[in-house]
Design an enzyme around this catalytic site. Sequence first.
Site, PDB file in Angstrom:
ATOM      1  N   ARG A 179      10.774  68.542  21.316  1.00 52.21           N
ATOM      2  CA  ARG A 179      11.120  66.989  21.846  1.00 52.21           C
ATOM      3  C   ARG A 179      10.997  65.990  21.046  1.00 52.21           C
ATOM      4  O   ARG A 179       9.678  65.940  20.150  1.00 52.21           O
ATOM      5  CB  ARG A 179      10.960  66.933  22.742  1.00 52.21           C
ATOM      6  N   LYS A 202       7.422  67.728  29.645  1.00 52.18           N
ATOM      7  CA  LYS A 202       8.008  67.545  31.048  1.00 52.18           C
ATOM      8  C   LYS A 202       7.601  67.792  32.081  1.00 52.18           C
ATOM      9  O   LYS A 202       7.347  69.287  32.462  1.00 52.18           O
ATOM     10  CB  LYS A 202       9.867  67.205  31.206  1.00 52.18           C
ATOM     11  N   HIS A 270      17.577  65.760  19.213  1.00 49.70           N
ATOM     12  CA  HIS A 270      17.651  66.771  20.001  1.00 49.70           C
ATOM     13  C   HIS A 270      18.471  67.957  19.186  1.00 49.70           C
ATOM     14  O   HIS A 270      17.741  69.134  19.918  1.00 49.70           O
ATOM     15  CB  HIS A 270      18.182  66.361  21.352  1.00 49.70           C
ATOM     16  N   ARG A 273      15.855  70.389  17.763  1.00 49.79           N
ATOM     17  CA  ARG A 273      16.149  71.386  18.733  1.00 49.79           C
ATOM     18  C   ARG A 273      16.887  72.328  19.403  1.00 49.79           C
ATOM     19  O   ARG A 273      16.867  73.764  19.396  1.00 49.79           O
ATOM     20  CB  ARG A 273      15.715  70.339  19.925  1.00 49.79           C
ATOM     21  N   HIS A 296      11.439  74.883  29.134  1.00 52.09           N
ATOM     22  CA  HIS A 296      12.340  75.033  30.134  1.00 52.09           C
ATOM     23  C   HIS A 296      12.013  74.989  31.147  1.00 52.09           C
ATOM     24  O   HIS A 296      11.804  76.694  31.870  1.00 52.09           O
ATOM     25  CB  HIS A 296      13.949  75.312  29.551  1.00 52.09           C
ATOM     26  N   TYR A 305      22.257  78.505  25.750  1.00 50.78           N
ATOM     27  CA  TYR A 305      22.368  78.626  24.317  1.00 50.78           C
ATOM     28  C   TYR A 305      23.357  80.046  23.897  1.00 50.78           C
ATOM     29  O   TYR A 305      23.774  79.721  23.095  1.00 50.78           O
ATOM     30  CB  TYR A 305      21.192  78.873  23.829  1.00 50.78           C
TER      31      TYR A 305
END
Length: 324
Positions: A179, A202, A270, A273, A296, A305
Amino acid sequence: MQAKQDKMKAHPKRVKETLSSVDPSIMDAVCAFEQSLRAERRLSENTVRNYALTLDRFISFLRANGIAAETVRSLEPLEARQFRGFLASRREDGAGVATLKLDLSALRTFFKFLNQRYAIENDAISVMRGPRAKPQLPRPVKAAQIDDLINVVLEADKPAWIRARDIAVFLCLYGLGLRISEALSLTWREVPLPASLSIVGKGSKPRLVPVLPAVRQAIDEYTDLCPYAAKKADPLFFSNRGKPLSARVVQRDLKAYGAIAGLPPSATPHALRHSFATHLLANGGDLRSVQELLGHKSISATQRYTKVDEDAMLAVYDKAHPRA
């Protein structure tokens, strides 16, 4: 002190009655809420700021509609129609589905906090349902376009160290799947880059990301040319004035370079990424491995994806197959 806490735990009804007698101002409650988000839930500053903005708009909406929202007790009798009215006003102001869902999340989190801290009970917010968003597929940049982007940067009329910096940042996004906030959080302590980087993403969740030779080379070229003396704790990427490089500058520069390279407007940091994940899966990458590389929490986020690659294959089929 501990004995007092144990006594309160032994009498939850008495504790709740004590809490229900507390009635601070809404502004004091919002400040306490923001502190809780930072200290207890460890949410990012962006999330805390967005939640605070939502609450400010909500309180202004209530007051504009004749509800004297001054203390936390004044929020207890609110009904679903007030919450729906607020979301409707936000929609009229141009807020999209994602923004409305964020607003509703902020309100739910705030009222949950009020219940735990002040025994405020409001069932209306708990039954509110947010608008359903149509799933947005990532829009990756093609591999050839990445090469075009790098060539444009190499030919840019900028100091050599800035060109090297921009290439290094872009390759951190595309080559490592970071990120933008993660790339800009790298420090000089990581130089020279090891075989794999420990990235804290995150939710303060760490993950290991293998470092490609091309990324390591780009970082080495940038650090060799960088004119500023740096300590190990300093951010790796400097602005042209020797300050920490900001995400806004990266976004602006990528947009400018991308326009010259013929990249679509969707080619954001982004999106690089996204491209990292899409290209890995398209070349046989394992879904679980890509999930770990991206950081994730849920594999469903990574599965988007595979849909991108599936759409590309169907497009080829429709164009080339004689029976299509």
